[in-house]
Design a protein around this motif. Structure first.
Motif, PDB file in Angstrom:
ATOM      1  N   LEU A   1       0.851  -1.189   0.000  1.00 15.76           N
ATOM      2  CA  LEU A   1       0.000   0.000   0.000  1.00 15.76           C
ATOM      3  C   LEU A   1       0.885   1.238   0.000  1.00 15.76           C
ATOM      4  CD1 LEU A   1      -2.464  -1.163   2.795  1.00 15.76           C
ATOM      5  CD2 LEU A   1      -2.922  -1.127   0.337  1.00 15.76           C
TER       6      LEU A   1
ATOM      7  N   TYR B   1      -7.092   1.570  -6.318  1.00 19.21           N
ATOM      8  CA  TYR B   1      -6.642   2.887  -5.875  1.00 19.21           C
ATOM      9  C   TYR B   1      -7.840   3.714  -5.424  1.00 19.21           C
ATOM     10  CZ  TYR B   1      -8.320   5.039 -10.188  1.00 19.21           C
ATOM     11  OH  TYR B   1      -9.122   5.502 -11.197  1.00 19.21           O
TER      12      TYR B   1
ATOM     13  N   LEU C   1      -7.460   0.624   1.578  1.00 19.37           N
ATOM     14  CA  LEU C   1      -7.230   1.909   0.915  1.00 19.37           C
ATOM     15  C   LEU C   1      -8.071   3.011   1.557  1.00 19.37           C
ATOM     16  CD1 LEU C   1      -7.170   0.711  -2.798  1.00 19.37           C
ATOM     17  CD2 LEU C   1      -5.233   1.649  -1.515  1.00 19.37           C
TER      18      LEU C   1
END
Length: 188
Positions: free
Chosen positions: A30, A55, A102
């Motif tokens: 990440l 993303y 994320l």
């Protein structure tokens, strides 16, 4: 890989390093990059960093304490490829939680920037996908504010968001709490 309950970070104490470590232990690299108010978090397969798994990007709104979540994508073909190439590390649980990792990463970034709220537009360019986005984000702590449509009154929102869809939001502290629980605690 599983952490013992004493090792699990609490929502109040979770850090970006905890999220990076979570990804690393599960075959995912990440990263978070920023430029001015803009941000972009990317998940890549650790065994092949050219393989982008997903993303999330946006910006901290100038003059406000709102995290603008402009776009979030998780690429199923890349997830399947990563699972095929590295099945011992890259499990189904990992692929299900790429978006969660994320999101938590950018919510922690938002907290560091002094943001109080996050907003996201579930774009309505395809009915099935729109319903899926609204369901996912509602289930994960966002509240529906209103539908941004084609009406004249919606022109300002369409200029900000770039399209029609369901405008949603949530408080950063609430989102961090929920997304920490969802990411680090496995359901029995």
């Amino acid at each position: 890989l599983s952490m013992s309950s004493s090792e699990l970070p609490s929502a109040e104490a979770v850090t970006m390093d905890d999220v990076y470590k979570y990804g690393s232990e599960r075959g995912t690299t990440l990263s978070l990059s920023t430029l001015g108010p803009g941000y972009r978090a990317v998940a890549r397969a650790s065994h092949d960093e050219s393989l982008v798994l997903g993303y999330i990007e946006g910006f901290v709104r100038p003059g406000g304490k709102i995290l603008h979540v402009d776009k979030m994508e998780v690429f199923r073909p890349s997830l399947k490829k990563a699972q095929h190439q590295n099945p011992t590390v890259f499990t189904g649980e990992v692929s299900a939680k790429v978006g969660m990792a994320l999101g938590l990463l950018v919510f922690l970034h938002a907290k560091q920037q002094g943001c109080k709220d996050a907003e996201f537009l579930a774009i309505d360019d395809e009915a099935f996908q729109h319903k899926r986005l609204v369901r996912y984000f509602t289930r994960n702590g966002f509240t529906v504010y209103r539908y941004v449509g084609d009406d004249f009154k919606d022109v300002p929102d369409r200029l900000v968001w770039g399209g029609c869809g369901t405008l949603m939001g949530g408080t950063i502290t609430h989102l961090i709490s929920l997304w920490t629980d969802n990411l680090f605690r496995t359901k029995k």
